[in-house]
Design an enzyme around this catalytic site. Structure first.
Site, PDB file in Angstrom:
ATOM      1  N   ASP A 198      -7.739  48.426  -3.908  1.00 26.48           N
ATOM      2  CA  ASP A 198      -8.929  47.956  -3.195  1.00 26.48           C
ATOM      3  C   ASP A 198     -10.217  48.522  -3.797  1.00 26.48           C
ATOM      4  O   ASP A 198     -11.307  48.143  -3.390  1.00 26.48           O
ATOM      5  CB  ASP A 198      -8.828  48.347  -1.714  1.00 26.48           C
ATOM      6  CG  ASP A 198      -9.757  47.526  -0.825  1.00 26.48           C
ATOM      7  OD1 ASP A 198     -10.103  46.393  -1.210  1.00 26.48           O
ATOM      8  OD2 ASP A 198     -10.144  48.016   0.245  1.00 26.48           O
ATOM      9  N   THR A 222     -13.709  42.653   2.455  1.00 25.31           N
ATOM     10  CA  THR A 222     -12.515  41.910   2.056  1.00 25.31           C
ATOM     11  C   THR A 222     -12.061  40.954   3.151  1.00 25.31           C
ATOM     12  O   THR A 222     -12.007  41.313   4.328  1.00 25.31           O
ATOM     13  CB  THR A 222     -11.363  42.878   1.728  1.00 25.31           C
ATOM     14  OG1 THR A 222     -11.782  43.758   0.689  1.00 25.31           O
ATOM     15  CG2 THR A 222     -10.131  42.122   1.278  1.00 25.31           C
ATOM     16  N   GLN A 272      -8.291  39.186  -4.929  1.00 26.36           N
ATOM     17  CA  GLN A 272      -9.013  39.566  -3.719  1.00 26.36           C
ATOM     18  C   GLN A 272     -10.165  38.601  -3.482  1.00 26.36           C
ATOM     19  O   GLN A 272     -10.902  38.259  -4.410  1.00 26.36           O
ATOM     20  CB  GLN A 272      -9.548  41.001  -3.841  1.00 26.36           C
ATOM     21  CG  GLN A 272     -10.039  41.592  -2.526  1.00 26.36           C
ATOM     22  CD  GLN A 272     -10.342  43.078  -2.664  1.00 26.36           C
ATOM     23  OE1 GLN A 272     -10.973  43.502  -3.626  1.00 26.36           O
ATOM     24  NE2 GLN A 272      -9.890  43.874  -1.713  1.00 26.36           N
TER      25      GLN A 272
END
Length: 283
Positions: A198, A222, A272
């Site tokens: 992440d 996100t 992502q």
């Protein structure tokens, strides 16, 4: 074991409340909300505890609400399917009865197969000796939450190859590993990788418009995150990451990450998508 590394492993060692119910502690990174990598890593750890004969090969997650770092996270794992070769699980994460995260993931037994292919990284891109070594907290794009700088010490070392510092390049390269060896199971390597996957990924979508280095002027959050595990990952060895922006439109950015080992073998692929907005200046 250093205190900061012990904090990370404790974070990802979740507590079993029941056969399909688990509790994870939360960490304050100074951003005002739970770091998404924490929830993703804990969810994978919870799901793996319900699968004994297979290893994870893919995870598809949605972040639905902002998490409160002052509260633990409860994970409910639903046994969606168990087959001879594959098992699937659905994980729901809640706080105060509200769903903050959901994930579908799949596990596979080890198989021998006569065909094998993976896109290789150019060897010249695997430059580990050249470049600038930094701590994650010193890099404004390492963890982005509403443009706030993370000040907490991190148990990782990140190295930026010299050629990656070209502000005009849409592709981002960097190398990352834990600061000390991990004598734990492959599950711990996988959960730590999910945690660090992440870092920087969504922010790299801003390279497509030469705005990556103005990250403090943007808000990133996100929406969904996917990981495909191709080979066993050892996070205490250098991981070469190539992040590529795919799309930036309508307040959303998408970026792809390809993760290689020092020999150029593809270990994992990540994607992502998230909210990307320019912060409005206060008048």
């Amino acid at each position: 074991m250093s205190a900061v590394f012990k904090q990370l492993t404790n974070l990802l060692h979740i507590e079993a409340i029941d056969t399909q119910l688990f509790r994870g502690v939360s960490q304050d990174l100074g951003t005002g909300r739970i770091f998404g990598g924490q929830v993703l890593g804990q969810a994978i750890a919870a799901a793996q505890k319900t699968v004994t004969d297979k290893k994870i090969h893919s995870a598809h997650a949605y972040f639905l609400r902002m998490g409160d770092h002052n509260l633990p996270v409860i994970y409910h794992v639903e046994n969606t399917r168990d087959g001879r070769s594959y098992s699937s699980r659905t994980v729901t994460a809640t706080q105060k009865g509200n769903i903050i995260f959901t994930m579908m993931c799949s596990f596979q037994v080890e198989e021998e197969f006569e065909f094998e292919y993976a896109k290789a990284a150019p060897i010249e891109d695997l430059r580990l000796k050249e470049g600038v070594e930094i701590n994650l907290e010193d890099d404004s794009g390492a963890i982005d939450t509403h443009g706030k700088k993370v000040t907490i010490q991190q148990p990782f070392t990140i190295r930026l190859p010299k050629h990656s510092q070209d502000k005009q390049s849409p592709i981002e390269h960097f190398n990352i590993k834990t600061n000390q060896a991990i004598a734990d199971s492959q599950t711990m390597h996988n959960t730590i990788f999910a945690y660090l996957s992440d870092f920087r990924l969504l922010a790299s979508s801003l390279r497509s418009v030469n705005y990556r280095f103005n990250i403090k002027e943007t808000m990133l959050a996100t929406i969904c995150h996917t990981i495909w595990f191709h080979r066993d990952i050892k996070v205490d060895q250098w991981l070469h990451s190539i992040y590529e922006p795919i799309s930036l439109i309508n307040g959303r950015g998408i970026a792809k990450g390809s993760i290689y080992n020092k020999d150029g073998l593809l270990l994992a692929t990540t994607m992502q998508e998230g909210v990307v907005r320019k912060l409005k200046k206060e008048k």
